[in-house]
Design a protein around this motif. Structure first.
Motif, PDB file in Angstrom:
ATOM      1  N   VAL A   1      33.602  -5.195 -42.973  1.00  0.00           N
ATOM      2  CA  VAL A   1      33.432  -4.476 -41.706  1.00  0.00           C
ATOM      3  C   VAL A   1      32.119  -3.707 -41.781  1.00  0.00           C
ATOM      4  CG1 VAL A   1      34.404  -2.774 -40.113  1.00  0.00           C
ATOM      5  CG2 VAL A   1      35.930  -4.277 -41.423  1.00  0.00           C
ATOM      6  N   ASN A   2      31.090  -4.198 -41.069  1.00  0.00           N
ATOM      7  CA  ASN A   2      29.740  -3.666 -41.250  1.00  0.00           C
ATOM      8  C   ASN A   2      29.240  -2.807 -40.097  1.00  0.00           C
ATOM      9  OD1 ASN A   2      29.279  -5.013 -43.782  1.00  0.00           O
ATOM     10  ND2 ASN A   2      29.118  -6.914 -42.615  1.00  0.00           N
ATOM     11  N   ASN A   3      30.136  -2.422 -39.198  1.00  0.00           N
ATOM     12  CA  ASN A   3      29.703  -1.613 -38.058  1.00  0.00           C
ATOM     13  C   ASN A   3      30.311  -0.210 -38.092  1.00  0.00           C
ATOM     14  OD1 ASN A   3      32.290  -2.632 -37.552  1.00  0.00           O
ATOM     15  ND2 ASN A   3      32.014  -2.528 -35.345  1.00  0.00           N
ATOM     16  N   ALA A   4      30.580   0.297 -39.291  1.00  0.00           N
ATOM     17  CA  ALA A   4      31.184   1.619 -39.441  1.00  0.00           C
ATOM     18  C   ALA A   4      30.137   2.657 -39.821  1.00  0.00           C
ATOM     19  CB  ALA A   4      32.282   1.587 -40.507  1.00  0.00           C
ATOM     20  N   VAL A   5      30.300   3.867 -39.276  1.00  0.00           N
ATOM     21  CA  VAL A   5      29.446   4.996 -39.637  1.00  0.00           C
ATOM     22  C   VAL A   5      30.340   6.199 -39.936  1.00  0.00           C
ATOM     23  CG1 VAL A   5      27.506   4.205 -38.240  1.00  0.00           C
ATOM     24  CG2 VAL A   5      29.167   5.774 -37.240  1.00  0.00           C
ATOM     25  N   ALA A   6      29.806   7.134 -40.714  1.00  0.00           N
ATOM     26  CA  ALA A   6      30.578   8.311 -41.113  1.00  0.00           C
ATOM     27  C   ALA A   6      30.024   9.565 -40.456  1.00  0.00           C
ATOM     28  CB  ALA A   6      30.554   8.472 -42.623  1.00  0.00           C
ATOM     29  N   MET A   7      30.935  10.475 -40.060  1.00  0.00           N
ATOM     30  CA  MET A   7      30.510  11.771 -39.554  1.00  0.00           C
ATOM     31  C   MET A   7      30.112  12.686 -40.699  1.00  0.00           C
ATOM     32  SD  MET A   7      33.223  12.525 -36.471  1.00  0.00           S
ATOM     33  CE  MET A   7      34.584  12.805 -37.611  1.00  0.00           C
ATOM     34  N   ALA A   8      30.622  12.391 -41.904  1.00  0.00           N
ATOM     35  CA  ALA A   8      30.372  13.194 -43.109  1.00  0.00           C
ATOM     36  C   ALA A   8      30.938  14.605 -42.990  1.00  0.00           C
ATOM     37  CB  ALA A   8      28.891  13.248 -43.438  1.00  0.00           C
ATOM     38  N   THR A   9      31.892  14.770 -42.070  1.00  0.00           N
ATOM     39  CA  THR A   9      32.578  16.042 -41.884  1.00  0.00           C
ATOM     40  C   THR A   9      33.811  15.765 -41.040  1.00  0.00           C
ATOM     41  OG1 THR A   9      32.372  18.309 -41.057  1.00  0.00           O
ATOM     42  CG2 THR A   9      31.219  16.603 -39.830  1.00  0.00           C
ATOM     43  N   SER A  10      34.610  16.787 -40.779  1.00  0.00           N
ATOM     44  CA  SER A  10      35.858  16.574 -40.043  1.00  0.00           C
ATOM     45  C   SER A  10      35.657  16.567 -38.532  1.00  0.00           C
ATOM     46  CB  SER A  10      36.876  17.661 -40.412  1.00  0.00           C
ATOM     47  OG  SER A  10      36.366  18.948 -40.099  1.00  0.00           O
ATOM     48  N   HIS A  11      34.450  16.965 -38.074  1.00  0.00           N
ATOM     49  CA  HIS A  11      34.176  17.000 -36.648  1.00  0.00           C
ATOM     50  C   HIS A  11      32.830  16.330 -36.347  1.00  0.00           C
ATOM     51  CE1 HIS A  11      37.242  20.176 -36.955  1.00  0.00           C
ATOM     52  NE2 HIS A  11      37.500  19.899 -35.688  1.00  0.00           N
ATOM     53  N   LEU A  12      32.751  15.740 -35.181  1.00  0.00           N
ATOM     54  CA  LEU A  12      31.511  15.119 -34.734  1.00  0.00           C
ATOM     55  C   LEU A  12      30.532  16.212 -34.324  1.00  0.00           C
ATOM     56  CD1 LEU A  12      30.335  12.235 -34.084  1.00  0.00           C
ATOM     57  CD2 LEU A  12      31.009  12.680 -31.710  1.00  0.00           C
ATOM     58  N   SER A  13      29.328  16.146 -34.856  1.00  0.00           N
ATOM     59  CA  SER A  13      28.326  17.147 -34.479  1.00  0.00           C
ATOM     60  C   SER A  13      27.737  16.806 -33.115  1.00  0.00           C
ATOM     61  CB  SER A  13      27.213  17.213 -35.517  1.00  0.00           C
ATOM     62  OG  SER A  13      26.384  16.070 -35.421  1.00  0.00           O
ATOM     63  N   LYS A  14      27.122  17.787 -32.482  1.00  0.00           N
ATOM     64  CA  LYS A  14      26.490  17.576 -31.187  1.00  0.00           C
ATOM     65  C   LYS A  14      25.365  16.552 -31.299  1.00  0.00           C
ATOM     66  CE  LYS A  14      24.351  20.059 -27.321  1.00  0.00           C
ATOM     67  NZ  LYS A  14      23.921  21.393 -26.810  1.00  0.00           N
ATOM     68  N   ALA A  15      24.600  16.636 -32.395  1.00  0.00           N
ATOM     69  CA  ALA A  15      23.492  15.702 -32.606  1.00  0.00           C
ATOM     70  C   ALA A  15      23.999  14.268 -32.742  1.00  0.00           C
ATOM     71  CB  ALA A  15      22.699  16.102 -33.852  1.00  0.00           C
ATOM     72  N   GLN A  16      25.081  14.075 -33.503  1.00  0.00           N
ATOM     73  CA  GLN A  16      25.643  12.733 -33.662  1.00  0.00           C
ATOM     74  C   GLN A  16      26.150  12.204 -32.324  1.00  0.00           C
ATOM     75  OE1 GLN A  16      28.507  13.824 -36.642  1.00  0.00           O
ATOM     76  NE2 GLN A  16      27.297  12.962 -38.320  1.00  0.00           N
ATOM     77  N   ALA A  17      26.786  13.075 -31.539  1.00  0.00           N
ATOM     78  CA  ALA A  17      27.298  12.661 -30.231  1.00  0.00           C
ATOM     79  C   ALA A  17      26.165  12.221 -29.311  1.00  0.00           C
ATOM     80  CB  ALA A  17      28.084  13.806 -29.594  1.00  0.00           C
ATOM     81  N   GLN A  18      25.028  12.923 -29.368  1.00  0.00           N
ATOM     82  CA  GLN A  18      23.881  12.558 -28.531  1.00  0.00           C
ATOM     83  C   GLN A  18      23.363  11.166 -28.882  1.00  0.00           C
ATOM     84  OE1 GLN A  18      21.283  15.868 -29.317  1.00  0.00           O
ATOM     85  NE2 GLN A  18      21.954  17.003 -27.511  1.00  0.00           N
ATOM     86  N   ILE A  19      23.308  10.879 -30.169  1.00  0.00           N
ATOM     87  CA  ILE A  19      22.829   9.562 -30.601  1.00  0.00           C
ATOM     88  C   ILE A  19      23.779   8.469 -30.123  1.00  0.00           C
ATOM     89  CG2 ILE A  19      22.415   8.093 -32.611  1.00  0.00           C
ATOM     90  CD1 ILE A  19      21.454  10.637 -34.065  1.00  0.00           C
TER      91      ILE A  19
END
Length: 326
Positions: free
Chosen positions: A240-258
């Motif tokens: 499964v090669n389309n997975a990404v990690a938040m690296a924390t328990s919540h999605l950051s605002k910056a990650q959400a923007q991307i």
């Protein structure tokens, strides 16, 4: 009609509007000394299918082939192979621009029969409306020296394979002068050095508008959003090669923007003890993207488990039970 200039005919430019509206023209061979194709030189030559140009021809000015709706082939010849090129019974269906240093605005607008293009590696910009409404265009080779793609250069170009000889970071850094919800291409597959792009890494420390350059990329039309890098590594090990990690328990605002800029489906695969609906950035993302959550209806996971922790078969089962995040 096939038109060929006399060998004694010596000109350096096909001047502006020279053949405009010549509807009977189907094939033309430009003279050996031509270096420039002038503005609107072949505009509205609606039956022109093939044009052969000398290798010393380096400039195509704006609107040169505007609305040449039958054009399929543009190739360069040398003095050595000119006769062979002229006498061919058929030609590769390709517009080869690799030899040109100047390609003007709108020069191939409404060329609805072009199926394949090799773009120049000598010009850093794809100009405004260059391939506008090239509705048959299915493949283009874009060199890594391109720094700018101007607005509506590829408007109404759909379902195209893009072959780019640079890195993903170089692709993302191309200045596009567009803003969401506009996209470069209405559905495309991106090949980086001939390898299909299937996954990306969301870097929380880099938020660039250039992520819009992946908007509409069909090969990453879904992202599995995990909590930790360990889950991503386990998924990759299972193919499964389309997975990404938040690296924390919540999605950051910056990650959400991307993720918003990618306009892709998101499948949230958090640990069982986490409630995605308590994450305000994730809920905001769900307003703009199709977001789904994995639901453990059969208690297949332990309290602290990520969806992949019990193996790929359990993960697939949870994936099949996903529900829309609203």
């Amino acid at each position: 009609m096939f038109f060929q200039f006399s060998n004694s005919f010596k000109i350096s430019e096909i001047t502006g509007a020279s053949f405009t509206g010549c509807s009977s023209l189907e094939k033309i061979v430009l003279p050996n000394e031509v270096t420039t194709i002038g503005s609107s030189a072949f505009k509205d030559c609606i039956n022109l299918k093939t044009i052969l140009v000398p290798s010393k021809c380096k400039t195509i000015k704006l609107h040169a082939f505007y609305n040449c709706s039958s054009l399929k082939t543009l190739l360069s010849y040398t003095l050595e192979n000119k006769s062979e090129m002229i006498n061919k019974e058929s030609y590769d269906l390709i517009v080869d621009l690799s030899n040109f240093t100047e390609i003007g605005e709108s020069c191939f607008s409404k060329c609805k029969s072009i199926v394949e293009v090799i773009y120049s590696n000598k010009k850093p910009t794809i100009e405004f409306s260059t391939f506008y409404e090239n509705t048959s265009l299915r493949k283009i080779y874009i060199p890594s020296n391109i720094t700018t793609i101007e607005r509506i250069a590829f408007m109404f170009v759909k379902d195209i394979d893009i072959y780019y000889d640079g890195t993903l970071q170089q692709w993302l850094s191309i200045k596009t002068n567009i803003t969401a919800p506009d996209v470069l291409f209405e559905g495309f597959n991106l090949y980086l050095n001939n390898e299909l792009l299937k996954s990306i890494t969301i870097n929380d420390s880099i938020v660039k508008d250039e992520y819009i350059n992946l908007s509409g990329c069909k090969s990453i039309n879904e992202i599995i959003l995990g909590e930790g890098e360990k889950s991503v590594m386990k998924l990759e090990a299972c193919g499964v090669n389309n997975a990404v990690a938040m690296a924390t328990s919540h999605l950051s605002k910056a990650q959400a923007q991307i993720l918003m800029k990618l306009h892709t489906n998101i499948v949230v695969a958090l640990d069982k003890d986490k409630d995605p609906k308590q994450d305000k950035n994730l809920m905001n993302l769900a307003r703009y993207n199709n977001c789904y959550i994995m639901v453990d209806k059969e208690n297949l996971l332990d309290e602290k488990d990520a969806p992949i922790d019990k193996g790929i078969e359990v993960f697939k089962k949870l994936y099949d039970q996903k529900e829309r995040l609203l």
